[in-house]
Scaffold this motif. Structure first.
Motif: not given
Lengths: 334, 270
Positions: A95-100, A103-109, A231-235
């Protein structure tokens, strides 16, 4: 009566994409084999469509709002690497990896959105910058932390539940991400076409100044849309890493053009203000069918790019015609 | 004398070292059309934007109903009842009439995250509002705004502003891009808005249009109020002269006159 309803269908943004889809399906059934429409065949193009579609819808919404996002090409592998490095290399809980990754997608966005809103630099240039920056970061950190550009994420580390939810083949060939795509598409259709929120996106793409004057929070909405696409891309990257048990640095660049083609074939106006989620959906399926259908024919696969190119041009011309029909429409006097 | 709805008192506006508006004082009452005349670059847009809440005056005050107000952005001005309609109608060509009418304030059904945009209601209200302004040709709220004529788009935008409770209507060159017939249409709607008791600020550089509907005229030259007069106090020629900066126009006329004489009555073009 029936001719009337066909007319009203043609005025909708997704008309071109729907006709295009029927045409390419017919083409590959005629020139290919029927195995194209058997489960294994369907899975081959549905998998492509799902991975692309989850990114193409928010990219299309950005385009409707008058912006572009090409940084997704780097955010997809970055999301994959994030989950693989955190949970695979460093053995942290999944779950930490997924949040990471998310979260990365969120920050890039956020960076994309804030830069576009604050600087008024065209979003193509801003996201071109972040495309390379994120790619460099992903490559640099991957080598620095793990010493390789291909990071493993073993199924044991993902755990059975996460595997089942994000990275499994259903019935041996259908990726579970297809379910996510269908569910997300339904949510998008609701919010874009049936809630006030969607109206704001169209207004923004139609005339940003008027939209702001009408009291729409255009800046916040722009940032939200960029966060959505990143975030969709990171997903998608995260799901791919969990599915294939490995993340690679160079696995996203094709998504840039493919998503734009899907969106434009889907009837979205490149300059904004017109389009539909259903159109983007059909555009994505059309693209995936052409992309994969070539394997079911006797043609050399190199021809598929030619077909995609011609299809794109035809789709744009057709969509222009339909849009003009929509503009010229006035109800007949009773 | 009643209190004016909107009043500017000694308003100055500068952007850094550049002074755009000098000491502007204006009043507009309910049921009155104030025509703001001025050549390109006279500061009309800056003045409009100051009244609409996009700019804050560098000094001086804005009063509504006699009380000083300060707008933090266009939305606040709108809530106070000041609406601006721009040259191209400020409408969205590829949106339906109903959706465009309710941009930002969409009517909804349902609750919470499941609020649904109420298309039927939006279309019905929009069509009714436009028809009340005499545009009976618009009868389907699903039509796209881009399919309407320029005059119809202006009318739609004005009807929209009035529907949402505008008390002061700022019309930014509404007739500039229109043909004669379309312009007449828009002028009729301006008069209808006045009849309903709105204060209308009509920005234009077409003196004829201004004289048709205006009760009160203000001429802006290089950011300053050059003249402020009531209907019938000046002739069309005088107004045109004022707008062009007075002397310049007189000089031009003299030049043409002498040219005509020296060419025995033929105009310069011949």
């Amino acid at each position: 009566m029936s001719s009337l309803s066909i007319r009203s269908l043609l005025r909708r943004p997704e008309a071109g994409a729907l006709l295009g889809l029927v045409a390419v399906l017919a083409f590959f059934v005629v020139f290919g084999s029927t195995s194209f429409l058997k489960p294994a065949g369907i899975a081959s193009w549905l998998n492509v469509a799902a991975n692309l579609g989850i990114v193409a819808i928010p990219v299309g919404l950005l385009m409707i709002a008058g912006e572009l996002d090409i940084s997704i090409g780097a955010t997809i592998p970055a999301g994959a690497l994030a989950v693989a490095i955190i949970s695979g290399h460093y053995s942290q809980p999944i779950w930490m990896g997924m949040a990471g990754a998310l979260g990365l997608g969120l920050v890039v966005g956020l960076i994309n959105g804030i830069l576009v809103v604050r600087t008024a630099v065209p979003s193509l240039i801003v996201t071109l910058g972040t495309l390379f920056a994120v790619q460099g970061l992903a490559l640099g950190f991957s080598v620095l932390l793990t010493g390789t550009t291909s990071v493993a994420l073993s199924p044991a580390k993902s755990g059975p539940l996460v595997k089942a939810l994000f990275g499994e083949f259903i019935g041996g060939s259908f990726q579970v991400i297809i379910c996510w795509w269908l569910a997300l598409a339904a949510v998008y259709i609701f919010y874009v076409h049936f809630s006030p929120f969607g109206n704001w996106i169209f207004a923004m793409g139609g005339d940003k100044v008027s939209a702001r004057n009408a009291g729409i929070p255009t800046r916040r909405l722009t940032i939200v849309l960029f966060v959505l696409s990143s975030t969709s891309a990171a997903f998608v990257g995260m799901c791919q890493a969990i599915l294939f048990n490995v993340a690679q640095v160079s696995a996203g660049m094709t998504f840039i053009f493919n998503s734009i083609i899907s969106v434009v074939v889907g009837g979205v106006l490149l300059t904004g203000g017109f389009g539909s989620v259903a159109g983007i959906f059909f555009g994505t399926v059309t693209f995936a069918v052409v992309n994969q259908g070539i394997y079911f024919t006797t043609f050399d696969r190199n021809w598929s790019s030619l077909i995609i190119g011609i299809m794109l041009l035809l789709a744009v011309l057709m969509n222009n015609t339909f849009r003009n029909m929509a503009l010229a429409y006035r109800p007949r006097k009773k | 004398m009643t209190t004016p709805i909107l009043e500017l008192r000694n308003v100055n506006k500068s952007f850094g070292p550049i002074d755009v508006l000098h000491d502007i004082s204006l009043k507009v009452h309910a049921g009155e059309v104030l025509c703001l005349l001025g050549d390109n670059g006279a500061g009309k847009s800056t003045l409009i934007k100051t009244m609409a809440g996009l700019f804050r005056p560098s000094s001086g005050s804005v009063l509504m109903d006699g009380k000083p107000v300060e707008f933090n952005g266009p939305r606040e001005a709108q809530e106070m009842g000041i609406s601006t309609v721009h040259q191209f109608g400020g409408t969205f060509p590829l949106m339906s009439i109903g959706r465009s009418f309710f941009v930002g304030v969409e009517p909804t059904r349902g609750f919470g995250p499941f609020k649904i945009y109420d298309r039927k209601k939006a279309n019905q209200i929009a069509v009714k509002a436009v028809q009340e302004f005499g545009i009976t040709r618009i009868d389907d709220g699903d039509r796209l705004v881009g399919g309407l004529s320029g005059g119809e788009r202006q009318s739609l935008a004005i009807a929209r502003a009035v529907h949402f409770g505008a008390r002061v209507l700022i019309l930014d060159e509404p007739t500039a891009a229109l043909g004669v017939k379309e312009a007449a249409h828009v002028l009729r709607i301006v008069l209808e808005a006045r009849r309903r008791g709105l204060a209308v600020i009509f920005i234009t550089h077409q003196v004829m249009h201004a004289m048709t509907v205006g009760d009160h005229f203000a001429v802006l030259i290089r950011g300053a109020l050059a003249a402020d007069f009531k209907k019938g106090e000046k002739t069309r020629e005088e107004i045109t002269d004022l707008m062009a900066g007075g002397e310049a126009m007189a000089e031009l006329e003299a030049e043409i006159e002498s040219h005509l004489k020296s060419h025995e009555g033929y105009s310069p073009a011949a």
